[in-house]
Design a protein around this motif. Structure first.
Motif, PDB file in Angstrom:
ATOM      1  N   PHE A  57       0.846  -1.195   0.000  1.00 27.69           N
ATOM      2  CA  PHE A  57       0.000   0.000   0.000  1.00 27.69           C
ATOM      3  C   PHE A  57       0.881   1.245   0.000  1.00 27.69           C
ATOM      4  CE2 PHE A  57      -2.786  -3.258   1.494  1.00 27.69           C
ATOM      5  CZ  PHE A  57      -4.059  -2.891   1.106  1.00 27.69           C
ATOM      6  N   LEU A  58       0.422   2.287  -0.677  1.00 31.38           N
ATOM      7  CA  LEU A  58       1.188   3.534  -0.708  1.00 31.38           C
ATOM      8  C   LEU A  58       0.624   4.522   0.296  1.00 31.38           C
ATOM      9  CD1 LEU A  58       1.462   3.901  -4.572  1.00 31.38           C
ATOM     10  CD2 LEU A  58       2.796   2.497  -2.996  1.00 31.38           C
ATOM     11  N   ASN A  59      -0.434   4.150   0.920  1.00 36.96           N
ATOM     12  CA  ASN A  59      -1.138   5.048   1.813  1.00 36.96           C
ATOM     13  C   ASN A  59      -1.824   4.170   2.843  1.00 36.96           C
ATOM     14  OD1 ASN A  59      -2.565   7.319   2.826  1.00 36.96           O
ATOM     15  ND2 ASN A  59      -4.278   6.895   1.462  1.00 36.96           N
ATOM     16  N   LYS A  80      -1.333   8.201   6.267  1.00 35.38           N
ATOM     17  CA  LYS A  80       0.095   8.461   6.064  1.00 35.38           C
ATOM     18  C   LYS A  80       0.534   7.908   4.700  1.00 35.38           C
ATOM     19  CE  LYS A  80       2.755   6.730   9.234  1.00 35.38           C
ATOM     20  NZ  LYS A  80       3.287   5.603   8.452  1.00 35.38           N
ATOM     21  N   SER A  81       1.069   8.821   3.884  1.00 43.38           N
ATOM     22  CA  SER A  81       1.665   8.433   2.600  1.00 43.38           C
ATOM     23  C   SER A  81       2.963   9.230   2.490  1.00 43.38           C
ATOM     24  CB  SER A  81       0.708   8.765   1.455  1.00 43.38           C
ATOM     25  OG  SER A  81       0.222  10.091   1.584  1.00 43.38           O
ATOM     26  N   CYS A  82       3.692   9.076   1.398  1.00 39.76           N
ATOM     27  CA  CYS A  82       4.964   9.797   1.262  1.00 39.76           C
ATOM     28  C   CYS A  82       4.758  11.290   1.410  1.00 39.76           C
ATOM     29  CB  CYS A  82       5.601   9.502  -0.093  1.00 39.76           C
ATOM     30  SG  CYS A  82       7.023  10.554  -0.435  1.00 39.76           S
ATOM     31  N   LYS A 141       6.154   3.504  -3.925  1.00 36.93           N
ATOM     32  CA  LYS A 141       5.846   4.619  -3.041  1.00 36.93           C
ATOM     33  C   LYS A 141       4.820   5.518  -3.715  1.00 36.93           C
ATOM     34  CE  LYS A 141       8.435   8.160  -2.613  1.00 36.93           C
ATOM     35  NZ  LYS A 141       7.422   9.048  -3.228  1.00 36.93           N
ATOM     36  N   CYS A 142       4.238   6.416  -2.938  1.00 38.39           N
ATOM     37  CA  CYS A 142       3.284   7.384  -3.464  1.00 38.39           C
ATOM     38  C   CYS A 142       3.929   8.202  -4.573  1.00 38.39           C
ATOM     39  CB  CYS A 142       2.837   8.306  -2.328  1.00 38.39           C
ATOM     40  SG  CYS A 142       2.113   9.861  -2.854  1.00 38.39           S
ATOM     41  N   THR A 143       3.230   8.320  -5.698  1.00 37.29           N
ATOM     42  CA  THR A 143       3.753   9.090  -6.833  1.00 37.29           C
ATOM     43  C   THR A 143       3.090  10.467  -6.897  1.00 37.29           C
ATOM     44  OG1 THR A 143       2.007   8.332  -8.293  1.00 37.29           O
ATOM     45  CG2 THR A 143       3.991   6.951  -8.148  1.00 37.29           C
ATOM     46  N   THR A 160      -6.337  15.383 -10.040  1.00 36.37           N
ATOM     47  CA  THR A 160      -5.924  15.545  -8.656  1.00 36.37           C
ATOM     48  C   THR A 160      -5.681  14.130  -8.137  1.00 36.37           C
ATOM     49  OG1 THR A 160      -6.634  16.573  -6.586  1.00 36.37           O
ATOM     50  CG2 THR A 160      -8.331  15.503  -7.862  1.00 36.37           C
ATOM     51  N   PRO A 161      -4.869  13.935  -7.113  1.00 44.16           N
ATOM     52  CA  PRO A 161      -4.590  12.562  -6.673  1.00 44.16           C
ATOM     53  C   PRO A 161      -5.859  11.780  -6.345  1.00 44.16           C
ATOM     54  CG  PRO A 161      -3.048  14.074  -5.671  1.00 44.16           C
ATOM     55  CD  PRO A 161      -4.045  14.925  -6.404  1.00 44.16           C
ATOM     56  N   ALA A 162      -5.792  10.481  -6.565  1.00 42.64           N
ATOM     57  CA  ALA A 162      -6.960   9.625  -6.343  1.00 42.64           C
ATOM     58  C   ALA A 162      -7.461   9.736  -4.914  1.00 42.64           C
ATOM     59  CB  ALA A 162      -6.601   8.177  -6.670  1.00 42.64           C
ATOM     60  N   CYS A 163      -6.552   9.801  -3.956  1.00 39.71           N
ATOM     61  CA  CYS A 163      -6.952   9.850  -2.550  1.00 39.71           C
ATOM     62  C   CYS A 163      -7.680  11.144  -2.235  1.00 39.71           C
ATOM     63  CB  CYS A 163      -5.721   9.692  -1.656  1.00 39.71           C
ATOM     64  SG  CYS A 163      -4.423  10.900  -1.968  1.00 39.71           S
ATOM     65  N   VAL A 164      -7.223  12.241  -2.856  1.00 44.26           N
ATOM     66  CA  VAL A 164      -7.846  13.543  -2.622  1.00 44.26           C
ATOM     67  C   VAL A 164      -9.232  13.556  -3.254  1.00 44.26           C
ATOM     68  CG1 VAL A 164      -7.674  16.011  -3.127  1.00 44.26           C
ATOM     69  CG2 VAL A 164      -5.612  14.697  -2.557  1.00 44.26           C
TER      70      VAL A 164
HETATM   71  S1  SF4 Z   1      -1.325  10.853  -4.061  1.00 43.23           S
HETATM   72 FE1  SF4 Z   1      -1.891   9.016  -5.243  1.00 43.23          FE
HETATM   73  S2  SF4 Z   1      -0.235   7.579  -4.826  1.00 43.23           S
HETATM   74 FE2  SF4 Z   1      -0.095   9.170  -3.252  1.00 43.23          FE
HETATM   75  S3  SF4 Z   1      -1.311   8.425  -1.502  1.00 43.23           S
HETATM   76 FE3  SF4 Z   1      -2.693   9.639  -2.783  1.00 43.23          FE
HETATM   77  S4  SF4 Z   1      -3.655   8.159  -4.160  1.00 43.23           S
HETATM   78 FE4  SF4 Z   1      -1.830   7.174  -3.305  1.00 43.23          FE
END
Ligand code: SF4
Ligand code: SF4
Ligand code: SF4
Lengths: 253, 293
Positions: A57-59, A80-82, A141-143, A160-164
């Motif tokens: 997992f990256l997150n 928590k992610s990079c 890692k988180c890209t 925008t990032p998938a998580c956001v």
């Molecule tokens: S920005 Fe993308 S890769 Fe990084 S934690 Fe969010 S969804 Fe995952």
């Protein structure tokens, strides 16, 4: 090159709001989904349906309990992610140059075809933001969803990032910290955005907004007013019944 | 940290091998011909064997050559370069001794210095990591270097040097344990600084991100039982240094020398296992796995 850029033109990163995060793990799932189906090696699950499943997992979302000196304990969910650190120790330790920090936007990436899977970068990261993929044996890692934020094939709202994009409580914000008027800079300023483990000297780009102060409860027991006895001295029929029962043998114990 | 056998074997054997190469470079023992050949073979088997073992823990060993590119920033890359240069240079020096019965002194000295530099680079791979307070200390290179030079002197059959160096390595080892045990606490990293939530109150890990384990936990959150650790410490100290010192003071015999070397090897293996297994990575704080409060 694993030398860090002196400075980057933009400083893209995330603001994570610990006040509004409800710990639903939606960002974990959408991150895993997007990054398995798109750029780079898929995020493997090993023994997914067995007794001892483990996955990349990256997150990840932790949960903490914080007990103030006075008042009740709080549960705080903690994604928590990079953190896309400015002084990223994970980059300089890499022997192959697979790990690098982009000078144009500050994103820290791994070139998977140059990664020998030594794992040293994961050791160098204080935050546990790098994981060696169990199947591909390269560092993941988180890209910062680099394949979304610049992707002209996506509707603008999805760049925008998938998580956001997925967070149902709006706890994750994406933007450019180099611009003092950006959404993330303003949020950081107004809400006292903080660094994680600042004493490690990594200068994280991502900032965490601390939970807002909770209001104090006025009474120790919020249900007290509702449960107060209706009357202390029963009158009318109830009064008669009470007296009658008390008059019976053993009735007044 | 996870005590991976490949890394333990690598650091132990190549440390010993480069230690022997160091003494050969200085001219101890001052042998030529077949005897020199035997000494060099042993040294190269250890050094190269260790290096090969180190590739076993790589996810993609077929790309290992890429690791030579980042010597400007990476200690791992520098270690690669230094070991290869040392081995090539000392092969030339060794050929002179074996085939021409000639000692190129200056070449030997350079090779000896490079051997130490190689061991130093290995130690810096660990010492540089701020994330592991136990390693992030000047005593880490000191320990690797004294172990290497002491073990090398033992292999080179130089009790005159081996005796004081083994004693010194043992002392360094004791210091590393005693001082190292408190380093995480002294580093000031706590679950409060890790989460930034300390300003609100006392922080406790409530729920981990997943019900199962993960790469981070397996790799960096290794916990060793106290009793197990103290038993291994005793073995490391007695077998690694105590017994060899006693054996070296006995009247010389090839058998005793061999036993001393074997005992030293076992001791250093135990010490290296502990070096990894006892090292606390700060990421454990996020998982509530570190006692430091
Ligand atoms: S920005 Fe993308 S890769 Fe990084 S934690 Fe969010 S969804 Fe995952
Ligand atoms: S959070 Fe970890 S992986 Fe990301 S840049 Fe910082 S040190 Fe590197
Ligand atoms: S695992 Fe890959 S990216 Fe990380 S340091 Fe090793 S080679 Fe570089």
């Amino acid at each position: 090159m694993t030398a860090l850029p002196k400075t980057t033109d933009r400083k893209l990163g995330l603001v994570i709001d610990l006040d509004t995060c409800v710990g639903c793990h939606a960002c974990v799932v959408s991150c895993k989904g997007w990054n398995t189906e798109n750029y780079g090696a898929p995020l493997a699950d090993i023994d997914a349906y067995g007794a001892d499943p483990v996955g990349t997992f990256l997150n990840r979302v932790h949960s903490y309990e914080v007990t103030p000196v006075e008042g009740p304990a709080q549960t705080i969910h903690f994604p928590k992610s990079c953190l896309h650190c400015e002084d990223a120790p994970c980059v300089t330790v890499c022997p192959t140059g697979a790990s690098y920090k982009r000078s144009e936007d500050g994103i820290v990436l791994v070139n998977e075809s140059a990664c020998i899977g030594c794992g040293l970068c994961a050791w160098a990261c204080p935050y546990g933001a790098r994981e060696m993929d169990g199947a591909a044996k390269v560092m993941k890692k988180c890209t910062l969803c680099i394949d979304r934020i610049y992707n002209e094939n996506l509707p603008e709202i999805d760049r925008t990032p998938a998580c956001v994009r997925t967070c149902p409580s709006g706890a994750r914000h994406f933007g450019d910290f180099a611009d003092p008027e950006s959404n993330v800079s303003v949020l950081t300023r107004e809400r006292g955005g903080m660094d994680l483990m600042p004493e490690q000297g990594t200068k994280p780009t991502n900032k965490y907004l601390p939970p807002r102060n909770k209001d104090a409860l006025r009474s120790a027991d919020p249900a007290a007013p509702v449960l107060r006895p209706v009357t202390d001295e029963p009158r009318g029929f109830l009064g008669w019944l009470d007296r009658a029962l008390s008059a019976m043998p053993g009735g007044n114990d | 940290m996870h005590p991976a056998p490949s890394v333990i074997i690598f650091t132990t054997l190549s440390g010993l091998g480069f230690g022997l190469i160091f003494w050969m470079g200085l001219g101890y023992p001052g042998v030529t011909g077949l005897t020199a050949f035997i000494f060099f073979t042993l040294a190269y088997l250890l050094a190269v064997g260790g290096l090969i073992a180190s590739t076993f823990h790589l996810g993609h060993p077929e790309r290992a050559l890429k690791a030579f590119t980042q010597w400007r920033t990476s200690w791992l890359s520098r270690e690669g370069w230094l070991s290869v240069i040392t081995l090539i240079l000392m092969a030339v020096y060794g050929a002179g001794l074996v085939f021409l019965a000639t000692r190129w002194n200056w070449l030997g000295y350079i090779g000896a210095a490079l051997s130490l530099a190689t061991v130093y680079a290995t130690s810096m791979i660990y010492c540089q990591l701020k994330t592991v307070p136990r390693w992030n200390h000047w005593s880490t290179p000191l320990m690797f270097l004294t172990f290497s030079v002491a073990g090398g002197a033992l292999l080179a059959g130089q009790p005159r040097f081996a005796l004081p160096l083994l004693a010194m390595a043992g002392l360094v080892q004791v210091y590393v344990w005693i001082d190292g045990d408190g380093r995480l606490n002294r580093s000031g990293h706590t679950i409060a600084t890790a989460t930034g939530l300390g300003r609100i109150g006392k922080v406790r890990a409530f729920e981990p991100p997943h019900t199962g384990t993960n790469y981070l936990m397996k790799e960096m959150v290794h916990v060793v039982g106290r009793r197990h650790a103290s038993r291994l410490r005793a073995i490391a100290l007695l077998a690694g240094f105590g017994a060899p010192i006693v054996l070296l003071t006995l009247p010389f015999g090839h058998i005793w020398a061999a036993v001393a070397i074997l005992s030293h090897l076992i001791g250093v293996f135990a010490s290296r296992w502990l070096f990894f297994a006892e090292a606390e990575h700060v990421v454990g704080l996020y998982y509530g796995k570190r006692r430091a409060a």
